[in-house]
Design a protein around this motif. Structure first.
Motif, PDB file in Angstrom:
ATOM      1  N   LEU A 138       0.809  -1.214   0.000  1.00  0.00           N
ATOM      2  CA  LEU A 138       0.000   0.000   0.000  1.00  0.00           C
ATOM      3  C   LEU A 138       0.847   1.270   0.000  1.00  0.00           C
ATOM      4  CD1 LEU A 138      -2.668  -1.119   2.615  1.00  0.00           C
ATOM      5  CD2 LEU A 138      -3.025  -0.894   0.150  1.00  0.00           C
ATOM      6  N   GLN A 139       1.978   1.239   0.677  1.00  0.00           N
ATOM      7  CA  GLN A 139       2.785   2.447   0.816  1.00  0.00           C
ATOM      8  C   GLN A 139       3.881   2.543  -0.230  1.00  0.00           C
ATOM      9  OE1 GLN A 139       3.984   2.146   4.979  1.00  0.00           O
ATOM     10  NE2 GLN A 139       2.245   3.363   5.630  1.00  0.00           N
ATOM     11  N   GLU A 140       4.605   1.459  -0.446  1.00  0.00           N
ATOM     12  CA  GLU A 140       5.748   1.520  -1.355  1.00  0.00           C
ATOM     13  C   GLU A 140       5.326   1.395  -2.815  1.00  0.00           C
ATOM     14  OE1 GLU A 140       9.862  -0.995  -1.610  1.00  0.00           O
ATOM     15  OE2 GLU A 140       9.343  -0.058   0.307  1.00  0.00           O
ATOM     16  N   PHE A 141       4.281   0.609  -3.073  1.00  0.00           N
ATOM     17  CA  PHE A 141       3.818   0.414  -4.448  1.00  0.00           C
ATOM     18  C   PHE A 141       2.532   1.183  -4.736  1.00  0.00           C
ATOM     19  CE2 PHE A 141       6.863  -2.909  -4.003  1.00  0.00           C
ATOM     20  CZ  PHE A 141       7.338  -3.163  -5.280  1.00  0.00           C
ATOM     21  N   ARG A 142       1.958   1.810  -3.731  1.00  0.00           N
ATOM     22  CA  ARG A 142       0.796   2.695  -3.878  1.00  0.00           C
ATOM     23  C   ARG A 142      -0.457   1.970  -4.366  1.00  0.00           C
ATOM     24  NH1 ARG A 142       1.697   6.269  -0.561  1.00  0.00           N
ATOM     25  NH2 ARG A 142       0.326   7.791  -1.543  1.00  0.00           N
ATOM     26  N   PHE A 143      -0.562   0.663  -4.066  1.00  0.00           N
ATOM     27  CA  PHE A 143      -1.825  -0.017  -4.349  1.00  0.00           C
ATOM     28  C   PHE A 143      -2.935   0.663  -3.569  1.00  0.00           C
ATOM     29  CE2 PHE A 143       0.863  -3.446  -5.924  1.00  0.00           C
ATOM     30  CZ  PHE A 143       0.111  -3.923  -6.990  1.00  0.00           C
ATOM     31  N   ASP A 144      -4.138   0.637  -4.134  1.00  0.00           N
ATOM     32  CA  ASP A 144      -5.286   1.300  -3.516  1.00  0.00           C
ATOM     33  C   ASP A 144      -6.089   0.372  -2.618  1.00  0.00           C
ATOM     34  OD1 ASP A 144      -5.333   4.012  -5.012  1.00  0.00           O
ATOM     35  OD2 ASP A 144      -5.100   2.522  -6.594  1.00  0.00           O
ATOM     36  N   GLY A 145      -5.751  -0.905  -2.633  1.00  0.00           N
ATOM     37  CA  GLY A 145      -6.488  -1.838  -1.796  1.00  0.00           C
ATOM     38  C   GLY A 145      -5.920  -3.231  -1.917  1.00  0.00           C
ATOM     39  N   LEU A 146      -6.349  -4.094  -1.005  1.00  0.00           N
ATOM     40  CA  LEU A 146      -5.898  -5.475  -0.968  1.00  0.00           C
ATOM     41  C   LEU A 146      -7.101  -6.394  -0.848  1.00  0.00           C
ATOM     42  CD1 LEU A 146      -2.998  -5.059   1.625  1.00  0.00           C
ATOM     43  CD2 LEU A 146      -2.760  -5.148  -0.861  1.00  0.00           C
ATOM     44  N   ARG A 147      -7.016  -7.527  -1.499  1.00  0.00           N
ATOM     45  CA  ARG A 147      -7.981  -8.611  -1.336  1.00  0.00           C
ATOM     46  C   ARG A 147      -7.260  -9.735  -0.612  1.00  0.00           C
ATOM     47  NH1 ARG A 147      -8.323 -14.292  -3.151  1.00  0.00           N
ATOM     48  NH2 ARG A 147     -10.520 -14.783  -3.388  1.00  0.00           N
ATOM     49  N   PHE A 148      -7.780 -10.148   0.534  1.00  0.00           N
ATOM     50  CA  PHE A 148      -7.121 -11.146   1.374  1.00  0.00           C
ATOM     51  C   PHE A 148      -7.702 -12.518   1.078  1.00  0.00           C
ATOM     52  CE2 PHE A 148      -6.824  -7.071   3.431  1.00  0.00           C
ATOM     53  CZ  PHE A 148      -5.495  -7.014   3.833  1.00  0.00           C
ATOM     54  N   ASP A 149      -6.862 -13.396   0.574  1.00  0.00           N
ATOM     55  CA  ASP A 149      -7.299 -14.714   0.123  1.00  0.00           C
ATOM     56  C   ASP A 149      -7.657 -15.633   1.290  1.00  0.00           C
ATOM     57  OD1 ASP A 149      -7.436 -16.894  -1.987  1.00  0.00           O
ATOM     58  OD2 ASP A 149      -5.859 -17.713  -0.685  1.00  0.00           O
ATOM     59  N   ALA A 150      -8.813 -16.297   1.199  1.00  0.00           N
ATOM     60  CA  ALA A 150      -9.214 -17.408   2.066  1.00  0.00           C
ATOM     61  C   ALA A 150      -8.830 -17.195   3.525  1.00  0.00           C
ATOM     62  CB  ALA A 150      -8.618 -18.707   1.533  1.00  0.00           C
ATOM     63  N   VAL A 151      -9.306 -16.111   4.121  1.00  0.00           N
ATOM     64  CA  VAL A 151      -8.901 -15.816   5.495  1.00  0.00           C
ATOM     65  C   VAL A 151      -9.497 -16.793   6.496  1.00  0.00           C
ATOM     66  CG1 VAL A 151      -8.548 -13.374   4.983  1.00  0.00           C
ATOM     67  CG2 VAL A 151     -10.766 -14.137   5.879  1.00  0.00           C
ATOM     68  N   HIS A 152     -10.534 -17.541   6.104  1.00  0.00           N
ATOM     69  CA  HIS A 152     -11.065 -18.569   7.002  1.00  0.00           C
ATOM     70  C   HIS A 152      -9.996 -19.603   7.339  1.00  0.00           C
ATOM     71  CE1 HIS A 152     -11.898 -19.604   2.779  1.00  0.00           C
ATOM     72  NE2 HIS A 152     -11.505 -20.820   3.132  1.00  0.00           N
ATOM     73  N   ALA A 153      -9.006 -19.793   6.436  1.00  0.00           N
ATOM     74  CA  ALA A 153      -7.924 -20.741   6.693  1.00  0.00           C
ATOM     75  C   ALA A 153      -6.879 -20.176   7.644  1.00  0.00           C
ATOM     76  CB  ALA A 153      -7.265 -21.157   5.376  1.00  0.00           C
ATOM     77  N   ILE A 154      -6.890 -18.866   7.872  1.00  0.00           N
ATOM     78  CA  ILE A 154      -6.019 -18.293   8.903  1.00  0.00           C
ATOM     79  C   ILE A 154      -6.570 -18.627  10.278  1.00  0.00           C
ATOM     80  CG2 ILE A 154      -5.092 -16.138   9.854  1.00  0.00           C
ATOM     81  CD1 ILE A 154      -5.198 -14.977   7.026  1.00  0.00           C
ATOM     82  N   GLY A 155      -7.902 -18.591  10.379  1.00  0.00           N
ATOM     83  CA  GLY A 155      -8.556 -19.030  11.602  1.00  0.00           C
ATOM     84  C   GLY A 155      -8.332 -18.132  12.798  1.00  0.00           C
ATOM     85  N   ASN A 156      -8.136 -16.836  12.585  1.00  0.00           N
ATOM     86  CA  ASN A 156      -7.885 -15.919  13.687  1.00  0.00           C
ATOM     87  C   ASN A 156      -8.532 -14.574  13.366  1.00  0.00           C
ATOM     88  OD1 ASN A 156      -6.741 -14.133  15.616  1.00  0.00           O
ATOM     89  ND2 ASN A 156      -4.951 -15.468  15.846  1.00  0.00           N
ATOM     90  N   ALA A 157      -9.824 -14.466  13.686  1.00  0.00           N
ATOM     91  CA  ALA A 157     -10.566 -13.246  13.365  1.00  0.00           C
ATOM     92  C   ALA A 157     -10.034 -12.055  14.143  1.00  0.00           C
ATOM     93  CB  ALA A 157     -12.054 -13.444  13.650  1.00  0.00           C
TER      94      ALA A 157
END
Length: 583
Positions: free
Chosen positions: A249-268
């Motif tokens: 977001l800061q170095e490459f100036r992307f405007d947003g992120l899509r977080f893949d399959a966060v249910h597999a992280i299992g830590n809300a």
């Protein structure tokens, strides 16, 4: 305002500007680490507290380096900003994060309600330069946000991106870090936001060395389809991914992120903290958007100051079953589909705590505005995870698909198109990889074929080999010669109507009901900026009689004159979606 940007990280390589570079590595499982440069320099690293190692030595921008562990194993930098030759086993490279001069440094992004997403695979469109070339076309359609499938460095020359092992290094097969910055910069210059799909739930199967020196990265007590879960509860591990998000977001100036399959992280809880830290770090006045993919349908994670929205698989799955009649695999949970689709239109999720596959899934979502849900007819998963990668354009009639597009683009949710959809593309999007290791290539091929053995209509042996170059080239979208131009015109007109009449009000929009008007037909209404938006949708092959025709004073947003006249008489034509505003 500065025209250069950098994200300061506590690890990796930091060029000091005087011919020297500082290197830091977190390796809590080992006692000694040395650094080796491609010019022959080698130096033991100084052990710090809590498993950290550090050293400073002569190394200019472009120098290659790697770490040697006490047992002799040589590993790349897990925070590498670039890999020499794209080799995930080889030398990482010292980079100059501020070497790129931004042309549109004053870009502040766009508000969420304007978002119309276009998902694409960078490799299929020719790398970072190739994507840069199609940006004017996308802007002319009315697309406002381009979403890149993952670009983190992976083994081989081609991959969907979900097998990345070096999350900070843009894949060399697509271009250099500065090439990626130029892509983002050019997008901003034509008014486009650009989002990036990031993977924090697993590492790929080739080139991941973290287990050899930083085992806390993995939580062996919790398993996912990819193995042990990522141990984000460990502060150094959780921070690694927070820094990754801020880096893009800061170095490459992307405007947003899509977080893949966060249910597999299992830590809300960690996810909520991630969102809080990102929002706190973003400079005031800049629009940055965070999107989840989350099978758990955790509505409490969605809202201002957290995650802007979630990919709504429920909408896709229910609509897909309604359009195609398919009921194998996960589609079985959406049969019969009408009630679930109508619930999506009224409340967001179809599953809000009800049983699905033997487990309860989801949380109540009716209190959320439609803007918290990203809807789609197709995406990389829903096309690419089919045995032959067939698009919806192969499965339903053109008229039915155009009716579905009107529903997607005019309903007050956030819409997403998949690359080629605007050209009525009929080319598949197949699962492809290019692992150099022969055993891994065989495992991927055999696993892919076994996955579809139980499906009717074909043998697993028929499945295209993911390793073959032809599987990749077959996945490059091609415009349909017969319907491509007309489909492009339709998409442009629908997006224009959306941006003028619907988009400004989606944060405040609320459902006024959605009810069936036939086996494959329905009417859905929302309050919208002092008016009500009504969609009349009929996917059936026969006309449907309406119990209550629209008001004679309705202002029509979509529909040709003959269809509008028919609906006004109480007859909804087959394979049509019409939209109007009523006071």
């Amino acid at each position: 305002m500065s025209d250069t940007f950098v994200h300061a990280m506590p690890y990796g390589a930091r060029h000091l500007g005087d011919g020297r570079t500082r290197f830091r590595l977190w390796a809590p499982d080992v006692d000694t680490v040395s650094i080796e440069c491609d010019d022959g320099h080698a130096l033991p690293m100084r052990a710090l507290d809590d498993g950290w190692f550090e050293c400073v030595l002569p190394a200019e921008v472009g120098s290659g380096y790697r770490f040697r562990l006490g047992d002799g194993l040589v590993v790349p930098d897990p925070a590498s900003r670039r890999q020499a030759g794209g080799d995930v086993h080889g030398f990482s490279m010292v980079t100059d994060p501020v070497g790129y001069a931004w042309r549109h440094a004053g870009w502040r992004g766009r508000p969420w309600h304007e978002t119309v997403i276009y998902e694409l695979h960078v490799g299929a469109l020719g790398g970072f330069h190739g994507v840069e070339m199609v940006l004017p076309h996308l802007a002319s359609l009315g697309i406002t946000a381009v979403q890149l499938m993952p670009i983190a460095e992976f083994a081989g020359e081609r991959n969907w991106g979900y097998d990345g092992v070096l999350p900070f290094a843009p894949a060399d097969a697509y271009g250099s870090p500065d090439d990626l910055k130029s892509l983002v910069d050019t997008a901003h210059g034509v008014g486009l936001m650009i989002f990036l799909d990031v993977v924090y739930n697993h590492f790929g199967p080739e080139g991941n060395y973290l287990g050899a020196y930083a085992s806390p990265f993995f939580d062996e007590s919790t398993h996912t389809p990819w193995g042990a879960a990522i141990g984000v509860a460990t502060p150094q591990v959780g921070d690694y991914f927070v820094h990754n998000a801020l880096y893009w977001l800061q170095e490459f100036r992307f405007d947003g992120l899509r977080f893949d399959a966060v249910h597999a992280i299992g830590n809300a809880g960690w996810l909520a903290t991630l969102a809080d830290r990102v929002h706190a770090a973003v400079e005031p006045g800049r629009h940055v958007h965070l999107i989840l993919e989350n099978e758990a349908n955790q509505a409490h994670l969605l809202g201002r100051g957290r995650f802007d929205a979630q990919w709504n698989d429920d909408f896709h799955n229910a609509l897909h079953v309604l359009l195609t009649g398919e009921r194998e695999g996960y589609y079985a949970h959406y049969h019969p589909p009408m009630d679930k689709l109508l619930r999506c239109l009224r409340e967001g999720f179809a599953f809000q705590g009800e049983p699905m596959g033997g487990r309860r899934r989801g949380e109540p979502s009716a209190h959320l505005p439609p803007s918290r849900f990203v809807n789609f007819l197709q995406n990389h998963d829903q096309v690419g995870n089919r045995a032959f990668g067939d698009r919806l354009s192969i499965l339903v009639s053109p008229e039915t698909l155009e009716a579905a597009l009107a529903l997607l683009l005019l309903a007050p949710f956030v819409p997403m198109l998949f690359m080629g959809e605007e050209w009525a593309s009929r080319t598949p999007f197949l699962f492809f990889t290019d692992f150099p290791d022969e055993d891994l290539r065989k495992a991927v091929r055999d696993g892919r074929r076994k996955e579809f053995d139980a499906f009717t209509g074909f043998s697993g042996e028929d499945i295209p080999d993911p390793n073959e170059y032809a599987t990749f080239t077959a996945s490059i979208p091609v415009r349909d010669r017969e319907r491509g131009d007309a489909r492009r015109t339709l998409v442009r007109e629908l997006i224009a109507a959306r941006q003028k009449h619907v988009a400004p009000h989606i944060e405040q929009a609320r459902s006024l009901g959605a009810e069936a008007a036939g086996e494959c037909a329905f009417i859905a209404r929302w309050s919208l900026g002092g008016s009500s938006l009504t969609l009349f949708v009929n996917f059936a092959d026969i006309d449907v009689t309406l119990v209550k025709p629209p008001s004679p004073s309705a202002a029509w947003l979509h529909g040709d004159a003959a269809d509008i006249a028919s609906v006004s008489r109480g007859l909804l034509p087959a394979r049509r979606t019409l939209a109007c505003l009523e006071s």
